[in-house]
Design a protein around this motif. Structure first.
Motif, PDB file in Angstrom:
ATOM      1  N   SER A 836      31.985  48.066  32.582  1.00  0.00           N
ATOM      2  CA  SER A 836      31.386  47.101  31.535  1.00  0.00           C
ATOM      3  C   SER A 836      31.143  45.721  32.242  1.00  0.00           C
ATOM      4  CB  SER A 836      32.364  47.297  30.448  1.00  0.00           C
ATOM      5  OG  SER A 836      33.715  46.728  30.900  1.00  0.00           O
ATOM      6  N   GLY A 837      31.611  45.482  33.564  1.00  0.00           N
ATOM      7  CA  GLY A 837      31.791  44.077  33.865  1.00  0.00           C
ATOM      8  C   GLY A 837      30.410  43.949  34.744  1.00  0.00           C
ATOM      9  N   LYS A 838      30.068  42.481  34.834  1.00  0.00           N
ATOM     10  CA  LYS A 838      28.829  42.382  35.804  1.00  0.00           C
ATOM     11  C   LYS A 838      29.191  41.243  36.873  1.00  0.00           C
ATOM     12  CE  LYS A 838      26.512  39.661  32.546  1.00  0.00           C
ATOM     13  NZ  LYS A 838      25.430  39.239  31.604  1.00  0.00           N
ATOM     14  N   THR A 839      30.529  40.796  36.866  1.00  0.00           N
ATOM     15  CA  THR A 839      31.013  39.707  37.667  1.00  0.00           C
ATOM     16  C   THR A 839      31.533  40.651  38.969  1.00  0.00           C
ATOM     17  OG1 THR A 839      31.670  38.172  35.888  1.00  0.00           O
ATOM     18  CG2 THR A 839      32.757  37.761  38.246  1.00  0.00           C
ATOM     19  N   VAL A 840      31.027  39.976  40.212  1.00  0.00           N
ATOM     20  CA  VAL A 840      31.314  40.698  41.352  1.00  0.00           C
ATOM     21  C   VAL A 840      32.724  40.074  41.997  1.00  0.00           C
ATOM     22  CG1 VAL A 840      28.997  41.660  41.788  1.00  0.00           C
ATOM     23  CG2 VAL A 840      29.784  39.702  42.550  1.00  0.00           C
ATOM     24  N   THR A 841      33.465  40.619  42.721  1.00  0.00           N
ATOM     25  CA  THR A 841      34.485  40.124  43.509  1.00  0.00           C
ATOM     26  C   THR A 841      34.495  41.217  45.041  1.00  0.00           C
ATOM     27  OG1 THR A 841      36.085  41.692  42.643  1.00  0.00           O
ATOM     28  CG2 THR A 841      36.031  39.755  41.782  1.00  0.00           C
ATOM     29  N   ASP A 842      34.881  40.276  45.843  1.00  0.00           N
ATOM     30  CA  ASP A 842      34.917  40.875  47.318  1.00  0.00           C
ATOM     31  C   ASP A 842      35.869  42.392  47.333  1.00  0.00           C
ATOM     32  OD1 ASP A 842      33.481  39.050  48.751  1.00  0.00           O
ATOM     33  OD2 ASP A 842      35.119  37.593  48.662  1.00  0.00           O
ATOM     34  N   LYS A 843      35.158  43.237  48.014  1.00  0.00           N
ATOM     35  CA  LYS A 843      35.686  44.457  48.293  1.00  0.00           C
ATOM     36  C   LYS A 843      35.036  45.144  49.418  1.00  0.00           C
ATOM     37  CE  LYS A 843      38.777  47.724  47.961  1.00  0.00           C
ATOM     38  NZ  LYS A 843      38.702  48.650  47.031  1.00  0.00           N
ATOM     39  N   GLU A 844      35.305  44.960  50.554  1.00  0.00           N
ATOM     40  CA  GLU A 844      34.737  45.293  51.517  1.00  0.00           C
ATOM     41  C   GLU A 844      34.637  46.738  51.653  1.00  0.00           C
ATOM     42  OE1 GLU A 844      34.865  45.131  56.586  1.00  0.00           O
ATOM     43  OE2 GLU A 844      36.326  44.255  55.579  1.00  0.00           O
ATOM     44  N   SER A 845      33.491  47.605  51.972  1.00  0.00           N
ATOM     45  CA  SER A 845      33.299  49.008  52.067  1.00  0.00           C
ATOM     46  C   SER A 845      32.912  49.539  50.524  1.00  0.00           C
ATOM     47  CB  SER A 845      34.251  49.919  52.564  1.00  0.00           C
ATOM     48  OG  SER A 845      34.752  49.350  53.948  1.00  0.00           O
ATOM     49  N   ASP A 846      32.990  48.792  49.478  1.00  0.00           N
ATOM     50  CA  ASP A 846      32.409  48.887  48.118  1.00  0.00           C
ATOM     51  C   ASP A 846      31.225  48.420  47.940  1.00  0.00           C
ATOM     52  OD1 ASP A 846      35.033  50.111  48.087  1.00  0.00           O
ATOM     53  OD2 ASP A 846      35.423  49.244  46.071  1.00  0.00           O
ATOM     54  N   ASN A 847      30.639  48.916  47.119  1.00  0.00           N
ATOM     55  CA  ASN A 847      28.920  48.329  46.713  1.00  0.00           C
ATOM     56  C   ASN A 847      29.018  48.463  45.197  1.00  0.00           C
ATOM     57  OD1 ASN A 847      28.193  48.209  49.307  1.00  0.00           O
ATOM     58  ND2 ASN A 847      27.813  50.347  49.144  1.00  0.00           N
ATOM     59  N   ALA A 848      28.184  47.003  44.691  1.00  0.00           N
ATOM     60  CA  ALA A 848      27.866  47.070  43.011  1.00  0.00           C
ATOM     61  C   ALA A 848      26.676  46.769  43.176  1.00  0.00           C
ATOM     62  CB  ALA A 848      28.882  45.961  42.735  1.00  0.00           C
ATOM     63  N   TRP A 849      25.972  47.519  41.748  1.00  0.00           N
ATOM     64  CA  TRP A 849      24.735  47.383  41.331  1.00  0.00           C
ATOM     65  C   TRP A 849      24.760  46.931  39.942  1.00  0.00           C
ATOM     66  CZ3 TRP A 849      26.336  51.050  44.433  1.00  0.00           C
ATOM     67  CH2 TRP A 849      25.676  51.527  45.591  1.00  0.00           C
ATOM     68  N   ILE A 850      24.211  45.598  39.789  1.00  0.00           N
ATOM     69  CA  ILE A 850      24.198  44.904  38.602  1.00  0.00           C
ATOM     70  C   ILE A 850      22.835  45.075  37.611  1.00  0.00           C
ATOM     71  CG2 ILE A 850      24.600  42.770  37.383  1.00  0.00           C
ATOM     72  CD1 ILE A 850      26.916  43.722  39.215  1.00  0.00           C
TER      73      ILE A 850
END
Length: 880
Positions: A836-850
């Motif tokens: 439900s969130g669209k704010t990204v924070t660092d997390k190596e090896s993870d990926n996010a699509w907004i």
């Protein structure tokens, strides 16, 4: 016999008058002289010692003849004069009263200057004879023969070298015997200095082993010999204010140009140069007394001397400027069509604008102004200096090398084939008779004795230029026996490095420095003149590291350094490139941003034209809209354009993505042209041309998008300020760089990565850098929805109903697009989760699509929530 032959002078044995007056012979000289006097056209008498007879002659053509001698009709016995003078780049043996035979042409020249200049330019001409008032003729003969007292001749010798107060004739491919002693000299300067002090020395020979020795043999005994150079000792000489003077002791010219008496020879030289059209020389009549002369009639004057005005003092030097090879020549001017109509006030600014103008082949300094020309053809002009633009330059083994692709040099220095250019230039630099290197094939370099380029498209030639030294990142051409003008004598430096540093600090006005008597002085003049007491260090330009890459925000930006736009406004400055770009994109008149490194500021430019700057100057030129695809930045060119000429291959691609992917994999591809609907072709030229209905996409630099930045890849360059911490992957280094506000990029060195905080780029073969660009998040469209990709980040906020975890990205995106409280997809632990969130924070090896814009009609989707199934109200529904 004195009264019988009062009109005759016995000039020389071993010659005869070529044409007999008649067949009559005489038993005595008195009878022959009387008979000759009675005939107006009789030129003299020839005596044959074998027959013991005299005969009359006519004409003044004298030829060698054994057992004969000549009495030339002419009245009072003239004095015989013989000296060596320098003119037009050659040495000339001056003889009076003598003449030369054979004519090059029918032209009669009105002045000695015109005749000697014409002879110097003609390979057929071996000398000049003055046959009368305003009557100088070019001759094919090279042997001076006795003539009537009014005749004078100049026999053309070798190319002129003025050194150690003498004029020397240079003959390539010749040697001379009779070596004096057993001493060999390592340099020409040392050998010429030794010869000048030795009364028996007639010349210097450089042998095939690049060693110099003194000779006492006569010049007439010179013989051809491969890889040898002969320097014949001429008359005493001195260079004054751009001219070469021959010094003739115990004689003076008979008439004066002006009544002024000068206290020094230097002052007299300046005055004579200013009146060069009428001044013939300078008489030294007493200590500190010099007067200008206007004639060429010599008379004996014990204890006095005449400085005979010869030709120009010719000087050259090769320089490094803007990664190109330039040759400066004095005194010469260019002529013809101007490359632009602007005249410049400084050498550096003129050279920079010449570099930026493809039509410019050189420039000339005359009267304090610099003019650019489309021609590289030079003509002599007193006081002028011209800089000729040659090829690219390489600097190796303390020598400049003129690089010419598609060219070759002739003559092999030896039989060695070198596998690298560095090895070949090192060998050539150590061999005096080696003039350059030719690359004849892969790992095949040969050293050459020839210095003239000829066409060979399969080869690349490197011609050796002048010796240089480097001080504070600036090149200086070192020239022994020469000095720069406008020497600043108020401050002396005790070391070369100190003088070099001072000159670089004051490079806006400093042209170099000179060495005299173990002291160094800065200079402000660009004219180079002969003076054996000096060594000149001519300032070139700073070592130039060219920067050429592309970056982006909304637009495509071409970055070139160290360059500045020709027109930029200093009224408003910007502290960062981001601020300048943002302002430029809003201004229709803005064409780019110029970074002036000296001020550490960015300025808006109103032209796309740029010229060479200094240090870390950079020109950011605004292009079309930017696209990132397949590891490259692409510029959307103006509608109605295509890449120039033929296409790279025969393939037609049906989508832009497919064409961009194909182009990104081919090094020869410069971009893509949309030729028609669903038709895309690859380009191979750097330029575009107008073509209605087509659309070009220019391929830019390689790029990595990571940590919300576009990182431009540049090979064989590194940024300054490299940190000590080594990272195993570029991503780990980029994470560290993204967190550091001072970080400018990441350097790759031996498969390790380092954060770099400096903005200066230097060349470093085999290494690479990733320049941190503007904020950028890559995006794409899937299922009618725009998604912004954030590699190395995570999002939060659970979606509390329905299936929220998927094994494929596309399945997760499909559900998220139809869920009004889903704003992102988060990949972690091999699963894709709705968030439900669209704010990204660092997390190596993870990926996010907004989640971005979407045309999916989610208002018709039923949502399972606590208490039943609900349908969104189309009138009030929204996704923020």
């Amino acid at each position: 016999m004195g009264t019988s032959r009062q009109d005759l002078l016995h000039l020389v044995d071993g010659h005869k008058i070529n044409t007999n007056f008649d067949t009559t012979t005489y038993a005595t000289l008195a009878l022959a002289a009387a008979a000759c006097k009675a005939k107006a056209t009789c030129s003299g008498v020839t005596y044959n010692s074998s027959t013991k007879k005299y005969r009359k002659g006519k004409g003044y053509s004298f030829v060698p003849s054994a057992n004969e001698g000549i009495w030339v009709r002419g009245g009072v016995k003239p004095t015989l004069y013989s000296m060596t003078v320098s003119y037009g780049g050659y040495t000339w043996a001056y003889k009076e009263p003598y003449k030369l035979s054979g004519y090059v042409n029918t032209t009669k020249y009105s002045t000695k200057k015109k005749a000697l200049t014409a002879c110097a330019a003609s390979s057929k001409c071996n000398g000049v004879t003055k046959e009368g008032a305003k009557n100088f003729r070019l001759n094919t003969g090279a042997t001076a023969m006795p003539g009537p007292k009014f005749m004078k001749c100049w026999v053309k010798g070798g190319t002129s070298v003025t050194s150690q107060s003498y004029s020397w004739g240079s003959y390539t491919g010749y040697s001379l015997g009779s070596m004096i002693g057993k001493t060999y000299y390592a340099t020409r300067a040392k050998a010429l200095a030794a010869c000048s002090k030795n009364s028996k020395c007639t010349g210097v020979v450089r042998n095939a082993k690049n060693k110099y020795y003194l000779t006492s043999a006569k010049k007439s005994g010179k013989a051809k010999k491969t890889n040898n150079v002969l320097y014949t000792k001429g008359g005493s000489a001195v260079a004054l204010t751009g001219y070469s003077y021959t010094v003739y002791p115990n004689y003076i010219y008979t008439s004066y140009l002006v009544t002024t008496v000068y206290k020094t020879i230097a002052l007299a030289g300046v005055a004579c140069a200013a009146k060069a059209s009428t001044c013939t020389g300078i008489n030294k009549i007493a200590a500190k007394k010099y007067k200008l002369t206007k004639d060429t009639t010599l008379k004996a004057a014990t204890g006095q001397k005449v400085y005979i005005l010869g030709g120009f003092d010719y000087t050259t030097r090769d320089i490094y400027f803007g990664n190109e090879f330039w040759t400066a020549k004095s005194p010469y001017t260019l002529s013809g069509t101007l490359a632009d109509k602007t005249t410049y006030k400084t050498r550096d600014k003129a050279l920079k604008h010449c570099l930026a103008n493809s039509d410019c082949l050189g420039m000339t300094l005359t009267g304090g102004k610099y003019t650019l020309y489309k021609s590289s053809t030079v003509t002599e002009k007193a006081g002028s200096v011209s800089w000729i633009r040659n090829g690219d330059i390489i600097t190796s083994d303390n020598y400049h090398w003129d690089k010419q692709s598609g060219k070759t040099l002739t003559g092999y220095y030896d039989a060695t084939t070198y596998t690298t250019l560095a090895k070949a230039t090192k060998a050539c630099a150590a061999a005096t008779s080696c003039k350059g290197v030719t690359k004849e094939g892969t790992k095949k370099y040969r050293t050459n004795t020839g210095s003239t380029f000829s066409t060979n498209n399969a080869r690349t030639a490197y011609k050796q230029g002048d010796y240089y030294v480097v001080h504070n990142n600036y090149y200086f051409t070192k020239k022994a026996g020469l000095k720069l003008t406008s020497i600043q004598t108020k401050k002396a430096y005790t070391s070369e490095s100190a003088a070099g540093k001072a000159c670089v600090t004051a490079h806006a006005t400093c042209t170099g420095f000179v060495l005299k008597s173990k002291k160094y002085y800065l200079t402000k003049g660009w004219v180079l003149r002969t003076d054996n007491d000096y060594t000149a260090f001519v300032r070139n330009h700073a070592k130039t590291t060219y920067v050429d890459y592309s970056t982006m925000d909304t637009y495509y930006w071409e970055v070139k350094g160290p360059f500045l736009h020709d027109k930029y406004s200093t009224k408003v400055s910007y502290a960062t490139i981001t601020k300048c770009m943002t302002a430029c994109e809003k201004a229709t008149t803005c064409k780019g941003c110029s970074y002036v490194s000296a001020k550490k500021k960015y300025y808006q430019a109103t032209t796309k034209v740029y010229y060479l700057g200094e240090g870390d100057d950079k020109a950011y030129t605004k292009g079309g809209k930017a696209v990132v695809s397949n590891g490259h930045i692409w510029e959307t060119k103006t509608s109605g354009t295509k890449f120039t000429g033929d296409y790279l291959d025969a393939t037609t691609h049906t989508t832009l993505d497919a064409a961009l992917l194909a182009c990104s994999k081919k090094t020869g591809c410069t971009g893509v042209t949309k030729t028609a609907t669903k038709k895309y072709r690859l380009g191979k030229q750097e330029t575009t041309e107008v073509k209605k209905g087509m659309q070009a996409y220019k391929k830019g630099s390689g790029v990595v998008t990571y940590k919300k930045h576009a990182w431009t890849q540049i090979s064989d360059k590194v940024l300054s300020g490299q940190g000590k911490t080594a990272y195993k992957t570029y991503k780990k280094a980029m994470i560290a760089c993204a967190k550091n506000a001072k970080c400018k990029g990441v350097n790759k060195d031996s498969d390790k990565y380092y954060v770099a905080t400096g903005g200066h780029l230097t060349t470093s073969s085999g290494k690479a850098t990733y320049v941190k660009g503007e904020d950028y998040t890559p995006y794409f469209t899937y299922d009618s929805t725009v998604w912004y990709y954030n590699e190395g980040y995570k999002t939060a906020g659970d979606v509390d109903f329905g299936t929220t975890s998927f094994t494929t990205r596309n399945a997760a995106m499909y559900k998220c697009a139809r869920n009004p409280i889903c704003y992102s997809v988060h990949y972690t632990s091999k699963k894709y989760h709705l968030r439900s969130g669209k704010t990204v924070t660092d997390k190596e090896s993870d990926n996010a699509w907004i989640y971005g814009k979407s045309t999916v009609d989610w208002t018709k989707v039923y949502l399972p929530v606590s208490g039943g199934m609900w349908t969104p109200d189309p009138a009030t529904a929204s996704r923020k």
